[in-house]
Design a protein around this motif. Structure first.
Motif, PDB file in Angstrom:
ATOM      1  N   PHE A  33     -18.392 -10.147  13.653  1.00 16.20           N
ATOM      2  CA  PHE A  33     -17.293 -10.006  12.692  1.00 16.20           C
ATOM      3  C   PHE A  33     -17.843  -9.704  11.309  1.00 16.20           C
ATOM      4  N   ARG A  34     -18.928 -10.367  10.944  1.00 12.34           N
ATOM      5  CA  ARG A  34     -19.580 -10.022   9.671  1.00 12.34           C
ATOM      6  C   ARG A  34     -20.026  -8.566   9.691  1.00 12.34           C
ATOM      7  N   CYS A  36     -18.626  -6.104  11.309  1.00  7.83           N
ATOM      8  CA  CYS A  36     -17.433  -5.274  11.095  1.00  7.83           C
ATOM      9  C   CYS A  36     -17.092  -5.190   9.613  1.00  7.83           C
ATOM     10  N   LEU A  37     -17.220  -6.313   8.910  1.00  8.98           N
ATOM     11  CA  LEU A  37     -16.916  -6.324   7.481  1.00  8.98           C
ATOM     12  C   LEU A  37     -17.939  -5.516   6.696  1.00  8.98           C
ATOM     13  N   LEU A  69      -8.952  -5.017   2.101  1.00  9.94           N
ATOM     14  CA  LEU A  69      -9.266  -6.037   3.097  1.00  9.94           C
ATOM     15  C   LEU A  69     -10.714  -6.512   3.044  1.00  9.94           C
ATOM     16  N   GLY A  73     -11.945 -10.461   3.664  1.00  7.08           N
ATOM     17  CA  GLY A  73     -12.743 -10.652   4.879  1.00  7.08           C
ATOM     18  C   GLY A  73     -14.007 -11.440   4.613  1.00  7.08           C
ATOM     19  N   ASN A 260      -8.097 -17.903   1.047  1.00 12.07           N
ATOM     20  CA  ASN A 260      -8.686 -17.092   2.114  1.00 12.07           C
ATOM     21  C   ASN A 260      -9.946 -17.725   2.664  1.00 12.07           C
ATOM     22  N   THR A 324      -3.478 -11.247   4.264  1.00 10.15           N
ATOM     23  CA  THR A 324      -4.888 -11.008   4.584  1.00 10.15           C
ATOM     24  C   THR A 324      -5.494 -12.154   5.385  1.00 10.15           C
ATOM     25  N   MET A 328      -7.277 -11.356   8.931  1.00 11.17           N
ATOM     26  CA  MET A 328      -8.639 -11.802   9.223  1.00 11.17           C
ATOM     27  C   MET A 328      -8.677 -12.806  10.384  1.00 11.17           C
ATOM     28  N   GLY A 331      -8.136 -10.752  13.380  1.00 16.43           N
ATOM     29  CA  GLY A 331      -9.319  -9.919  13.573  1.00 16.43           C
ATOM     30  C   GLY A 331     -10.479 -10.703  14.139  1.00 16.43           C
ATOM     31  N   PHE A 332     -10.714 -11.904  13.603  1.00 12.05           N
ATOM     32  CA  PHE A 332     -11.798 -12.718  14.141  1.00 12.05           C
ATOM     33  C   PHE A 332     -11.492 -13.137  15.578  1.00 12.05           C
TER      34      PHE A 332
END
Length: 452
Positions: A33-34, A36-37, A69, A73, A260, A324, A328, A331-332
């Motif tokens: 996931f990191r 992807c960010l 985003l 993220g 967040n 957001t 996230m 997404g995660f």
């Protein structure tokens, strides 16, 4: 962002049945996931502002684009890493000794990381150290916000994590009352974001800017907001981003931005407290489904709130934070389902439910690349900033007009024969695929993990 570098030495033993597909003790999804960010950050940050597509640039005023985003993220995944890297505070007393975990070492580590993040952010703001830049040096920025929020959320975790530990006759809690335990647990799991949002709403909507040009403003306007007033009064408009009335990483918006990071913290607490469920693919799929569903609910609630409080990153409105957070979280959950739920292999030999050998061979490099990029996120963030700032500083004339290497090369090499927005995107992808991805694979192959 700040994470633990400890890796599992071995995977749990393989048993039989669909519920028993082994999962690494360190969730691959954390790094994926990191990654992807990092990909999103590089692609967005490497756009050529003169002809990039609007969706790949930050929204002007209110609204939401893909570019908006990136910062939420990184805040989310940074919060998620806090309990994962400092998991001793969520272990039962029998597993951590009668005196509990020592607080001094993690406190010092948290303070050091926060200071280093802020210092790196100031270095990037000052680079390339031109006199005119230093005269208008920003004291805020993405990394500075990450530093402040990381410090606050980490202290919240260290102060309240004890309230989540089970209490029984074998392990009584003689230090805290039942009311104190409930109060700490409520603040950790829900009170903190409510207080942050309430402070922003009350302060924002009860404030009336005395500036003459804002006298007749009755709606939420960034240049006449409390954020603008505070940032201008604190350090002057010349030290705001691009000399504006307010700074997008200013004081008041950081209060809501912490929500967040808090959301990631709550997900990380769940990962640590339910570690056994994350050890098998079946358990991972159930937890991932909950995360995706929760994320969808948050997005819906944020959109509904947006009809009252506009969605906007510049002021980091509560509706923006809620939308957001939902994106996230979902997404995660999706990345968790793919990588640790056995749906996407990170190596050609790893099991992947329903995939042929050819598909595994095709998917594995992509997954491995995302994990590699996610192992050194801060390094690639800083490197991309330095690359862009350096090439944007080097002058280059084109058709008699003064430009920079960063703007002229994609214009001549790409925009001359393809649509300008597509040229900007291709330019960013070329940097990603030809420079950052090979470097990420090299760092992982050498075992180099650069963290603060």
């Amino acid at each position: 962002m700040p994470t633990s570098s400890r890796q599992a030495s071995s995977a749990p033993p393989v048993t039989h049945g669909p519920e028993a597909v082994p999962v690494r003790r360190r969730l691959t999804a954390l790094d994926a996931f990191r990654g992807c960010l990092v990909v999103l950050r590089i692609v967005i940050g490497s756009q050529v502002a003169e002809f990039a597509a609007p969706a790949l640039m930050h929204a002007n005023g209110f609204g939401l684009t893909v570019a908006d985003l990136v910062a939420p993220g990184f805040l989310f995944i940074m919060g998620l890493a806090v309990p994962v890297s400092i998991s001793a505070f969520l272990r039962p007393p029998t597993a951590r000794g009668p005196d509990g975990p020592a607080r001094r070492p993690p406190l010092l580590r948290i303070a050091r990381r926060a200071v280093l993040l802020y210092a790196i952010g100031m270095f990037l703001n000052a680079y390339p150290f031109l006199p005119e830049e230093l005269a208008h040096l920003r004291f805020t920025g993405v990394l500075q916000r990450l530093a402040v929020v990381y410090l606050v959320v980490s202290l919240l975790y260290l102060s309240c994590a004890w309230s989540l530990l089970p209490v029984s006759s074998e392990t009584p809690d003689r230090t805290h009352s039942r009311f104190g335990r409930l109060l700490a647990r409520g603040f950790l799991l829900g009170g903190f974001p409510l207080v942050s949002v309430a402070v922003w709403i009350v302060a924002t909507y009860t404030f009336h800017n005395a500036w003459p040009e804002c006298a007749d403003v009755r709606t939420l306007v960034p240049d006449c907001s409390l954020e603008a007033y505070l940032d201008t009064r604190m350090w002057g408009a010349e030290h705001n981003f691009e000399g504006g009335r307010f700074d997008p990483e200013g004081l008041l918006s950081t209060v809501v931005a912490a929500v967040n990071c808090w959301a990631g913290l709550v997900v990380g607490v769940d990962v640590v407290r339910n570690r056994q469920r994350y050890q098998v693919a079946g358990g991972v799929r159930r937890r991932a489904s909950v995360l995706v569903a929760g994320g969808v609910v948050c997005v819906g609630a944020g959109l509904a709130l947006g009809s009252v409080v506009p969605i906007g990153k510049q002021l980091w409105t509560p509706s923006f934070a809620l939308v957001t957070v939902g994106i996230m979280t979902a997404g995660f959950g999706s990345v968790l389902l793919a990588f640790d739920g056995g749906l996407w292999p990170v190596s050609s030999g790893r099991a992947c439910a329903g995939a042929t050998a050819a598909v595994r061979r095709g998917l594995a490099p992509v997954g491995g690349t995302l994990v590699a990029l996610g192992r050194n996120p801060l390094f690639f963030y800083v490197l991309s900033e330095l690359v862009i700032d350096t090439l944007d500083y080097v002058p280059l004339r084109h058709h008699g007009e003064e430009g920079s290497v960063w703007s002229v090369l994609p214009e001549v090499g790409l925009a001359s024969w393809m649509p300008a927005p597509l040229a900007s995107l291709v330019w960013a992808l070329l940097w990603l695929l030809l420079f950052y991805v090979p470097l990420a694979r090299l760092l992982v192959a050498r075992g180099w993990y650069i963290r603060v």
